[in-house]
Design an enzyme around this catalytic site. Structure first.
Site, PDB file in Angstrom:
ATOM      1  N   GLU A 139      12.606   1.643   7.195  1.00 33.48           N
ATOM      2  CA  GLU A 139      11.515   0.821   6.664  1.00 33.48           C
ATOM      3  C   GLU A 139      11.750   0.459   5.205  1.00 33.48           C
ATOM      4  O   GLU A 139      11.460  -0.660   4.771  1.00 33.48           O
ATOM      5  CB  GLU A 139      10.213   1.601   6.809  1.00 33.48           C
ATOM      6  CG  GLU A 139       8.993   0.915   6.262  1.00 33.48           C
ATOM      7  CD  GLU A 139       7.793   1.834   6.242  1.00 33.48           C
ATOM      8  OE1 GLU A 139       6.665   1.314   6.146  1.00 33.48           O
ATOM      9  OE2 GLU A 139       7.955   3.070   6.312  1.00 33.48           O
ATOM     10  N   ASP A 173       0.850  -1.184   0.000  1.00 32.28           N
ATOM     11  CA  ASP A 173       0.000   0.000   0.000  1.00 32.28           C
ATOM     12  C   ASP A 173       0.898   1.250   0.000  1.00 32.28           C
ATOM     13  O   ASP A 173       1.451   1.581   1.028  1.00 32.28           O
ATOM     14  CB  ASP A 173      -0.974   0.009   1.179  1.00 32.28           C
ATOM     15  CG  ASP A 173      -0.334  -0.401   2.501  1.00 32.28           C
ATOM     16  OD1 ASP A 173       0.722  -1.069   2.531  1.00 32.28           O
ATOM     17  OD2 ASP A 173      -0.914  -0.035   3.536  1.00 32.28           O
TER      18      ASP A 173
END
Length: 516
Positions: free
Chosen positions: A481, A300
């Protein structure tokens, strides 16, 4: 409140009872947006907090009915008054970013991060969106202050490399407890994530256990997860669709990503609502469903899901049969066959083995475009021609033929940058697109290629990824991340800033470093 959760009145906490793992799935607790309705809408749409997830994670200081009564009486027309109201009635959750520490060799740094990212939440405050868990667990970091599904398997690879098997066993129990309570593993351990899951890695998570006495329990839980993903398939006619299952006209049964809700995501409420308002002519409920389904995918967002491959308003996740999801379903079905055989249930083992082979054959037939594996488009009735890093998952799951594996390695080559595998070749501005690379996709690519004896491209990806992580660690002292694997720097794009922590980057990097 279900009978698995008891209110500890003396402490004012919601407590997970020891019997939780023995009960059947019960009612889902409502999300903050469902509980607080107009108040939640006002806080998010008026941007009281820059990050929509902040209010989703806030802890009410009073019962919801009392807060809503106070809100109806509140003169909160201006933002300053609304901020005061929220501060008076809610406590904000702390960020999960690691504390700065002395510069150490990368392996030692990661080993010291695990305690900082480990949480225990057998009890949670009444009304909080957090879901209790019976054992300790590791969070990704930053704004991600809860346990996440597919993140955790990649994190646990590093835990094993760091000799943290006890924590691995604890997290297996935690995941099993979620299946026992809710019938599936949610996206993350928040009430607002319960309407969806994430890529089904539990068969690999459960296989990390070194306790043979838990095999029957883990098999029961894995079977429950499979039932959840296949819900609605039993009576599905050819050409029919039901939630996460689709039966094609020829009878082939495959899975897609979905979400049981079709409203704005609590954690991205404003972003979703504003996108719907700016997209006239499209049913907002379908838009929300496709956004949520992409969140279930873990990607996403990505051009992979976009009709024009550029614009989020054209998202159509539910019209695609994802190659990675169905490859993982083959892995799950093969694992169930193996586990039932170990338990002495040959008939059930054979049934799951047949399901796995039928699905694997369908993937090789429908999701192979002659050059690489890709998603099947339900509307076009054809396989996609877009190359993405998802093409490596059939190799990771052992579904590809040797010829398909070699062709995939050739097709993957343009995606391999100086810093690792790029997610796609399209720079859409979304975070799961060029130039970003993500730890889980490095691992599936490396291990998938190795599985077919393709050592050279696997070694190239490994060296490039470790160099990228090491370079940023030397510059900032952080593991992130995601990374820009073209220029070997922090990644960007998406709905929020790049997060520091970071669970799956730590895990994949630590596991790769342990191979040396």
């Amino acid at each position: 409140m279900t009978r698995r959760l008891t209110l500890a009145t003396a402490a004012g906490l919601l407590t997970l009872s020891p019997a939780a793992a023995q009960t059947s799935p019960g009612a889902m607790p409502p999300s903050p947006a469902q509980v607080f309705g107009p108040l939640y809408h006002a806080v998010e749409m008026r941007r009281i907090f820059p990050d929509s997830k902040t209010f989703a994670d806030a802890v009410p200081k009073r019962p919801a009915a009392a807060i809503l009564a106070a809100y109806r009486a509140c003169r909160c027309d201006d933002d300053a008054a609304l901020r005061r109201f929220v501060a008076a009635h809610f406590a904000l959750a702390p960020d999960a970013a690691p504390r700065p520490q002395e510069k150490l060799p990368l392996v030692d740094h990661i080993d010291r991060l695990w305690p900082q990212l480990t949480r225990t939440s057998m009890t949670v405050p009444p009304g909080a969106s957090a879901l209790p868990l019976p054992r300790p667990y590791v969070v990704p970091g930053g704004r991600f202050r809860e346990m996440y599904y597919w993140d955790s398997w990649f994190t646990m690879l590093g835990l094993q490399a760091s000799r943290q098997q006890r924590l691995v066993e604890d997290m297996i129990v935690d995941f099993g407890s979620l299946i026992d309570r809710y019938g599936h593993i949610p996206n993350g351990t928040r009430s607002y994530y319960l309407s969806r899951s994430q890529p089904p890695f539990f068969y690999l998570i459960a296989a990390m256990s070194r306790d043979p006495a838990t095999l029957a329990t883990r098999t029961r839980q894995l079977r429950a997860e499979h039932d959840w993903w296949m819900r609605g398939s039993q009576d599905l006619a050819p050409g029919g669709e039901q939630a996460r299952v689709v039966r094609l006209a020829d009878g082939t049964l495959l899975n897609r990503y979905w979400d049981d809700r079709d409203d704005p995501r609590d954690e991205s409420y404003r972003e979703d609502a504003e996108l719907a308002a700016a997209t006239p002519g499209r049913d907002p409920r379908q838009l929300y469903r496709d956004l949520r389904a992409a969140a279930e995918s873990g990607w996403d967002f990505s051009s992979r899901w976009l009709g024009d491959r550029r614009t989020l308003a054209t998202i159509r996740t539910t019209r695609l049969l994802p190659v990675d999801l169905n490859s993982l379903m083959v892995g799950m079905e093969r694992a169930l066959a193996d586990q039932y055989r170990k338990l002495g249930d040959a008939a059930t083992a054979d049934a799951f083995a047949r399901q796995a082979e039928t699905r694997a054959t369908a993937i090789r037939r429908l999701m192979w475009n002659g050059r690489f594996f890709a998603d099947y488009d339900l509307d076009a009735k054809a396989v996609s021609d877009q190359p993405t890093a998802a093409m490596t998952v059939p190799l990771f799951a052992g579904i590809a033929t040797p010829d398909q594996a070699r062709a995939t390695a050739a097709a993957l080559a343009p995606l391999i940058g100086e810093g690792g595998v790029r997610t796609t070749l399209i720079a859409s501005g979304q975070q799961w697109d060029d130039p970003n690379g993500w730890a889980p996709l490095q691992w599936t690519a490396i291990t998938g290629l190795r599985r077919y004896g393709l050592a050279a491209p696997a070694a190239r990806i490994k060296a490039a990824w470790l160099a990228t992580v090491a370079r940023e660690y030397a510059a900032s002292g952080k593991l992130l991340e995601k990374y820009d694997v073209t220029e070997r720097k922090p990644g960007g794009g998406g709905e929020y800033p790049t997060q520091d922590g970071f669970g799956w980057t730590n895990g994949v990097t630590r596991a790769l470093l342990a191979e040396r």
